[in-house]
Design a protein around this motif. Structure first.
Motif: not given
Length: 483
Positions: A138-149, A151-156
């Motif tokens: 969900v962090l990749r969806t939240r940050y979009g193109a600004a996501w980097t490694s 930020h880490g990983y977080r599931g739902t």
């Protein structure tokens, strides 16, 4: 519709006996089909109503499992329901998260067992999906193109809602208004009232059973901590008090000890100090806006010494504070102490606490807690590294001699005795006759005015000579010679 006797795997100790708690109607009158359709296990399509209290959820689970509506539900299903009931307190809507790994660790089960018993509860209509969990980040969806490694990983997480099937409400005599998840209880029937009264009587009987029935024996002696009350003898006879002995009445009264934290200042004196501090605050720019009470407390050493607000204001003006302190009173108190201990400010002794000066020690003289340990270490070094240990010992001896020399009181030097006869004072080696002879043969001493006049005359002469050498005369060009 199933029969309870068919579910032989259910442990009777784990499942409640409904006949002991309330005269529940025969379950054969209440038909119930397991909710095997996954679409009917959502809160938007479930036939069960919402529950918000953990006690109601546990009661519904015990009834549904004890009635044997599911052939595989048993003790482990009840334990999983208890874990879900503890998590219901985190939400006002009766929702709780579901983590298979955390629940398996808490119950000591396998992940597959947790999934199976959660499915049993869904099929019994006791829990419904609020949100399905996902492994998507969900962090990749939240940050979009600004996501980097970074930020880490977080599931739902999966969210469940505690619900109650209609068969339990009918068995308990609840009158329900509405259908599905939005249904609510609006009352009870006559049979439900009888069941509620029987349940309350049973709970009261259980509580009375846990209370001690033996009477406490108080006929023995009191414990040492108990003081037997004595009759009061404070009445006066012939105008004299009899509540204290003659020796205590005649002895001198001890001075009252000052309470911890008290300063000995009266209310009137503190008010006067606050008035003086107010005048100081008006005449010092960096103290304005601070607490007058705290400032007066910080200025008490000055007030104890008898300073007026004018003298205090002049002293604070000498401090040349470039910026306004964050806490004026603390700064004033620390600056007063620093200046008194450094000798920049003179106040009577005892008004300001002195800085603690640690005693000088070489750490191997036995005067400190580490002296014996350090001496043992030095002895080991002497045995192992003899040349280095000898140099260290010599260095320490030199340090001790220097410290002892500085600790000795300084000797006052006296003027050496003069062996010249007639010399006066003692630091003059010439006699008076010799001084007169030198004055006769030496040039007279020139006064300051004469010396300045001679210097100015020499300067004028030098300037005049330089100007005379630097002057030149302009001569017109010569006419051409005749041919």
């Amino acid at each position: 519709m199933h029969d309870l006797l068919v579910c032989r795997h259910i442990n009777p100790a784990a499942c409640p006996d409904m006949s002991k708690t309330a005269p529940v109607a025969d379950t054969s009158r209440h038909a119930f089909d397991l909710v095997c359709d996954t679409d009917a296990q959502e809160i938007s399509s479930t036939a069960s109503r919402r529950l918000r209290r953990a006690s109601e959820f546990l009661a519904a689970v015990q009834f549904m499992v004890g009635a044997g509506f599911h052939p595989k539900a048993g003790r482990t299903t009840l334990q999983l329901a208890e874990v879900f009931a503890e998590r219901m307190a985190r939400s006002s809507d009766g929702h709780f998260p579901f983590s298979a790994e955390a629940t398996a660790r808490q119950l000591g089960l396998k992940r597959r067992a947790v999934f199976n018993h959660a499915r049993y509860l869904r099929e019994l209509g006791l829990i419904a999906y609020v949100e399905h969990g996902s492994k998507r980040n969900v962090l990749r969806t939240r940050y979009g193109a600004a996501w980097t490694s970074e930020h880490g990983y977080r599931g739902t997480a999966t969210l469940f809602a505690a619900v109650a099937p209609r068969v339990w409400d009918d068995a308990m005599g609840h009158r329900i208004e509405g259908q599905g998840y939005a249904g609510r209880q609006v009352g009870v029937t006559d049979a439900g009232r009888e069941l509620a009264v029987a349940a309350a009587v049973e709970r009261h009987r259980v509580r009375q059973g846990h209370q001690p029935t033996e009477l406490v024996d108080n006929s023995g002696l009191c414990t040492p901590s108990v003081v037997v009350p004595q009759p009061r003898t404070s009445g006066s006879v012939d105008g004299e008090l009899k509540d204290r002995t003659r020796e205590r009445a005649c002895q001198e009264k001890s001075p009252k000890n000052r309470a911890k934290g008290a300063t000995g200042w009266s209310a009137a004196r503190s008010a006067a100090a606050m008035q003086e501090a107010r005048w100081v605050q008006l005449h010092t720019w960096w103290t304005q806006g601070s607490c007058v009470r705290q400032l007066a407390y910080a200025l008490r050493p000055f007030f104890e010494a008898g300073w007026t607000w004018e003298e205090i204001g002049r002293e604070l003006a000498r401090w040349t504070v470039p910026l306004r302190p964050r806490h004026v009173a603390s700064y004033v108190a620390s600056e007063i102490r620093r200046r008194v201990n450094t000798g920049a400010l003179f106040l009577p002794d005892g008004l300001v606490a002195p800085y603690r000066q640690p005693e000088t020690s070489t750490w191997d003289d036995g005067q400190t807690p580490h002296g014996s340990r350090y001496a043992a270490m030095q002895a080991w070094k002497a045995r192992t590294f003899r040349p280095a240990a000898a140099r260290a010992t010599a260095a320490f001896e030199e340090i001790r001699r220097v410290l002892a020399r500085h600790a000795e009181p300084r000797r006052t030097r006296t003027a050496p005795e003069c062996h010249v006869p007639g010399a006066h004072p003692e630091n003059v080696r010439l006699t008076r006759a010799e001084i007169d002879a030198l004055l006769e043969h030496s040039h007279p001493v020139v006064a300051c005015e004469t010396l300045w006049a001679q210097a100015e005359e020499a300067a004028e002469y030098r300037i005049e000579a330089q100007s005379r050498l630097s002057t030149w005369e302009h001569l017109p060009p010569a006419p051409p010679e005749p041919h």
